[in-house]
Design an enzyme around this catalytic site. Structure first.
Site, mmCIF file in Angstrom:
data_model
loop_
_atom_site.group_PDB
_atom_site.id
_atom_site.type_symbol
_atom_site.label_atom_id
_atom_site.label_comp_id
_atom_site.label_asym_id
_atom_site.label_seq_id
_atom_site.Cartn_x
_atom_site.Cartn_y
_atom_site.Cartn_z
ATOM 1 N N CYS A 140 66.922 10.074 27.173
ATOM 2 C CA CYS A 140 66.778 8.620 27.226
ATOM 3 C C CYS A 140 68.002 8.012 27.910
ATOM 4 O O CYS A 140 68.979 8.701 28.189
ATOM 5 C CB CYS A 140 66.628 8.047 25.818
ATOM 6 S SG CYS A 140 67.943 8.561 24.718
ATOM 7 N N CYS A 191 71.389 8.604 26.294
ATOM 8 C CA CYS A 191 71.965 9.936 26.457
ATOM 9 C C CYS A 191 72.685 10.042 27.788
ATOM 10 O O CYS A 191 73.743 10.662 27.900
ATOM 11 C CB CYS A 191 70.873 10.997 26.382
ATOM 12 S SG CYS A 191 69.681 10.717 25.077
#
Lengths: 76, 346
Positions: free
Chosen positions: A11, A14
């Site tokens: 995502c 991250c």
């Protein structure tokens, strides 16, 4: 030589944590490998319940937070 | 001893600073409306009864009002959340009976920090610790759908009744849908590798002092308000446009109470769509302003926030197709039911 792992299924958060980690490693000038762990089965082996997580030498240092480069330095 | 004294002094200083800021917030907040009137008719000299000046005054008043509310609530909730880590929520839910568990899980979903990218690790962390499947799903329904951002935006723009209805509807759906899925005994439709993982240990709770918690509250404000302010402004601009110009019953014929098919249709359209609570607000504003029924619009909003195609893809990693379909089906039915209920009683 430190082994840094970023746990997260890919995502946006991250990716930010990955970028911040690279920045702080560069700023500290230490030798380290940075690896992304994206497979959920592998992430679960670290026992975290929230992502992104930061792992240094196999120890989970933080989970569920996008740490700033300053914060990351404390863990390296 | 000296240290203790210094800590006391800095705590006192902190409290005074907090009270001061809160007072300042209150003074500004209660003067927003007179300020907007003064700006539009006093400074700009616009006649008070025209469409354009009503719309402008609405925008000048509502924008800072909603953003200030959002800032205050996100800050306070940010501090509350620092007490509710996923690990603690899991400890609370462990060993609870199913019905009690469903209620608690839905309530904890409001305050536990949650990001949709963590849905899978949370799911695994919960079920491998022995929390029943239905209770875990109650949490996963409530956490994204019922949150302070949705509530404060609804409160700021449509009043406390709409916010309260949304809260009640959301919690009911999360509790009942999770409980129903629990009754269906579908544990074997969880992907096999999940239970083979073994319970996730989780992290130890960090010991945080008050300064660190305040910092977390400020981080939340920066993170959330920084992300949603644009949607808020668009939403209010849409509202201002409607306020000033558009006839209010343009939508009434096909999204009003009279059209029985409007609730299922808006849920069917909303389910695959993905948006956070803030992104959907401009649409909610437009629909409500043009005469769509409240139950229909809130059902649409919930369908968009709670269920989505990306979420289905993420959850498919841990749920086999049949359970995934049941999950989406039960939640969608629940949303339709409450949508109808509110159109009926309002």
């Amino acid at each position: 030589m430190k082994k840094i792992q970023i746990l997260g299924t890919g995502c946006a958060k991250c990716k930010t944590l990955m970028a911040n980690t690279e920045e702080s490693v560069k700023a500290l000038g230490i030798e380290a490998t940075i690896e992304k762990v994206e497979k959920i089965q592998d992430i679960m082996k670290f026992g975290v319940m929230t992502t992104p997580a930061l792992v240094v030498d196999g120890v989970v240092k933080s989970a569920g937070k996008v740490l700033s480069p300053e914060d990351i330095k404390k863990f390296l | 001893m000296n240290n203790q004294h210094e800590e006391d002094v800095s705590l006192l200083f902190l409290i005074m600073k907090g009270v001061g800021l809160l007072l300042l917030w209150g003074v500004v907040y209660w003067n927003l409306e007179p300020f907007s009137v003064w700006l539009t008719s006093g400074v700009l000299g616009l006649p008070p009864d025209q469409h354009f000046s009503t719309a402008l005054q609405f925008f000048v008043y509502e924008t800072p009002k909603v953003l200030m509310l959002l800032t205050l609530i996100v800050f306070v909730v940010g501090i509350i959340r620092s007490f509710f880590t996923p690990e603690r929520t899991r400890r609370i839910l462990m060993g609870k009976r199913e019905s009690v568990g469903n209620v608690l899980a839905a309530l904890l979903g409001i305050v536990t920090p949650f990001c949709s990218c963590s849905a899978v690790p949370l799911f695994i962390g919960f079920v491998t610790a022995g929390i029943p499947l239905g209770v875990t799903l109650s949490f996963l329904i409530s956490a994204p759908m019922v949150n302070e951002i949705a509530l404060v935006l609804l409160f700021g723009m449509f009043g406390w009744k709409v916010a309260a209805i949304y809260l009640g509807m959301g919690l009911t759906i999360a509790m009942v849908a999770g409980w129903v899925i629990g009754r269906l005994k579908m544990d074997r439709h969880v992907e096999d590798w999940v239970y083979a993982t073994g319970p996730a240990a989780g992290l130890e709770d960090e010991k945080l002092d008050i300064t660190a918690r305040i910092q977390l509250g400020r981080d939340a404000v920066r993170d959330i308000v920084g992300k949603v302010w644009l949607y808020v402004m668009i939403g209010i601009a849409v509202g201002a446009g409607i306020h000033g110009y558009v006839p209010t019953n343009a939508m009434a014929s096909f999204m009003g109470k009279g059209a029985w098919w409007s609730v299922p249709l808006s849920v069917v359209i909303g389910v695959p769509m993905y948006s956070n609570a803030a992104g959907i607000i401009p649409i909610v504003q437009a629909l409500l302003g043009k005469g769509a029924a409240l139950g229909t619009v809130l059902a649409f909003m919930m369908a968009v926030i709670a269920l989505s195609l990306p979420e289905a893809i993420i959850l498919r990693k841990v749920l086999k197709p049949r359970l995934l379909a049941v999950f989406f089906g039960v939640v969608a039915m629940g949303i339709m039911a409450v949508g109808y209920l509110f159109n009926f009683i309002m």
